[in-house]
Each structure stands twice: as C-alpha cells, then as structure tokens.
Scaffold this motif. Sequence first.
Motif, PDB file in Angstrom:
ATOM      1  N   ASN A  55       0.830  -1.209   0.000  1.00  0.00           N
ATOM      2  CA  ASN A  55       0.000   0.000   0.000  1.00  0.00           C
ATOM      3  C   ASN A  55       0.859   1.251   0.000  1.00  0.00           C
ATOM      4  N   ASN A  56       1.944   1.253   0.769  1.00  0.00           N
ATOM      5  CA  ASN A  56       2.844   2.404   0.801  1.00  0.00           C
ATOM      6  C   ASN A  56       3.486   2.629  -0.559  1.00  0.00           C
ATOM      7  N   LEU A  57       3.880   1.540  -1.205  1.00  0.00           N
ATOM      8  CA  LEU A  57       4.479   1.661  -2.539  1.00  0.00           C
ATOM      9  C   LEU A  57       3.477   2.196  -3.556  1.00  0.00           C
ATOM     10  N   GLU A  58       2.230   1.734  -3.450  1.00  0.00           N
ATOM     11  CA  GLU A  58       1.191   2.230  -4.351  1.00  0.00           C
ATOM     12  C   GLU A  58       0.936   3.714  -4.128  1.00  0.00           C
ATOM     13  N   GLU A  59       0.924   4.145  -2.862  1.00  0.00           N
ATOM     14  CA  GLU A  59       0.733   5.563  -2.555  1.00  0.00           C
ATOM     15  C   GLU A  59       1.897   6.389  -3.085  1.00  0.00           C
ATOM     16  N   LEU A  60       3.109   5.882  -2.906  1.00  0.00           N
ATOM     17  CA  LEU A  60       4.295   6.573  -3.396  1.00  0.00           C
ATOM     18  C   LEU A  60       4.278   6.669  -4.914  1.00  0.00           C
ATOM     19  N   LEU A  61       3.932   5.585  -5.579  1.00  0.00           N
ATOM     20  CA  LEU A  61       3.859   5.576  -7.034  1.00  0.00           C
ATOM     21  C   LEU A  61       2.794   6.551  -7.530  1.00  0.00           C
ATOM     22  N   SER A  62       1.671   6.594  -6.847  1.00  0.00           N
ATOM     23  CA  SER A  62       0.604   7.526  -7.207  1.00  0.00           C
ATOM     24  C   SER A  62       1.074   8.979  -7.044  1.00  0.00           C
ATOM     25  N   ALA A  63       1.791   9.258  -5.969  1.00  0.00           N
ATOM     26  CA  ALA A  63       2.307  10.610  -5.740  1.00  0.00           C
ATOM     27  C   ALA A  63       3.324  10.997  -6.809  1.00  0.00           C
ATOM     28  N   VAL A  64       4.161  10.040  -7.211  1.00  0.00           N
ATOM     29  CA  VAL A  64       5.155  10.305  -8.251  1.00  0.00           C
ATOM     30  C   VAL A  64       4.459  10.608  -9.577  1.00  0.00           C
ATOM     31  N   HIS A  65       3.441   9.828  -9.916  1.00  0.00           N
ATOM     32  CA  HIS A  65       2.696  10.078 -11.155  1.00  0.00           C
ATOM     33  C   HIS A  65       2.043  11.452 -11.134  1.00  0.00           C
ATOM     34  N   LYS A  66       1.475  11.849  -9.987  1.00  0.00           N
ATOM     35  CA  LYS A  66       0.838  13.160  -9.880  1.00  0.00           C
ATOM     36  C   LYS A  66       1.875  14.270 -10.043  1.00  0.00           C
ATOM     37  N   THR A  67       3.028  14.108  -9.425  1.00  0.00           N
ATOM     38  CA  THR A  67       4.093  15.111  -9.538  1.00  0.00           C
ATOM     39  C   THR A  67       4.556  15.250 -10.985  1.00  0.00           C
ATOM     40  N   ILE A  68       4.742  14.129 -11.649  1.00  0.00           N
ATOM     41  CA  ILE A  68       5.160  14.165 -13.055  1.00  0.00           C
ATOM     42  C   ILE A  68       4.099  14.855 -13.902  1.00  0.00           C
ATOM     43  N   SER A  69       2.848  14.548 -13.663  1.00  0.00           N
ATOM     44  CA  SER A  69       1.758  15.173 -14.407  1.00  0.00           C
ATOM     45  C   SER A  69       1.712  16.686 -14.154  1.00  0.00           C
ATOM     46  N   ASP A  70       1.856  17.077 -12.893  1.00  0.00           N
ATOM     47  CA  ASP A  70       1.860  18.501 -12.549  1.00  0.00           C
ATOM     48  C   ASP A  70       3.025  19.220 -13.221  1.00  0.00           C
ATOM     49  N   ASN A  71       4.197  18.594 -13.199  1.00  0.00           N
ATOM     50  CA  ASN A  71       5.370  19.196 -13.829  1.00  0.00           C
ATOM     51  C   ASN A  71       5.184  19.322 -15.337  1.00  0.00           C
ATOM     52  N   LYS A  72       4.578  18.319 -15.952  1.00  0.00           N
ATOM     53  CA  LYS A  72       4.330  18.357 -17.396  1.00  0.00           C
ATOM     54  C   LYS A  72       3.406  19.523 -17.742  1.00  0.00           C
ATOM     55  N   LEU A  73       2.332  19.680 -16.972  1.00  0.00           N
ATOM     56  CA  LEU A  73       1.405  20.790 -17.215  1.00  0.00           C
ATOM     57  C   LEU A  73       2.095  22.138 -17.024  1.00  0.00           C
ATOM     58  N   PHE A  74       2.931  22.248 -16.003  1.00  0.00           N
ATOM     59  CA  PHE A  74       3.661  23.480 -15.740  1.00  0.00           C
ATOM     60  C   PHE A  74       4.580  23.818 -16.909  1.00  0.00           C
ATOM     61  N   LEU A  75       5.321  22.823 -17.393  1.00  0.00           N
ATOM     62  CA  LEU A  75       6.243  23.057 -18.504  1.00  0.00           C
ATOM     63  C   LEU A  75       5.507  23.422 -19.784  1.00  0.00           C
TER      64      LEU A  75
END
Length: 54
Positions: A6-26
């Motif tokens: 569950n912790n790994l899934e939460e971490l992976l989800s947070a990483v995907h959200k960060t990447i998505s946010d960074n992509k939108l920002f760029l």
Amino acid sequence: MPGIANNLEELLSAVHKTISDNKLFLEKLVDETVEDETDTEETIIIVEEDFEEL
C-alpha cells in the motif's frame, strides 16, 4: 507485507501526480514563451514600419 504494498502504491501515485503537474507546468511555460516571442516579433515589425528610408 500488505502495508508495504500500500505504501508503494501511494508513493507511485504521488510520483505520477508530480510528473503530471510538472508536465502541465512546462507546457504552460512553453506556451507563454511562444506568446512572448510572437509579441516581440510584432513589435519589431511595427517599429520598423515607423521609420522612413531617406
């Protein structure tokens, strides 16, 4: 082990959200840069039209 999964899934989800946010920002940053360059080119054309050749 289920807790770790569950912790790994939460971490992976947070990483995907960060990447998505960074992509939108760029993408937004690139769009703003392109708009600024277009404005600069139009200004240069207008300034050149203001002068007469002697």
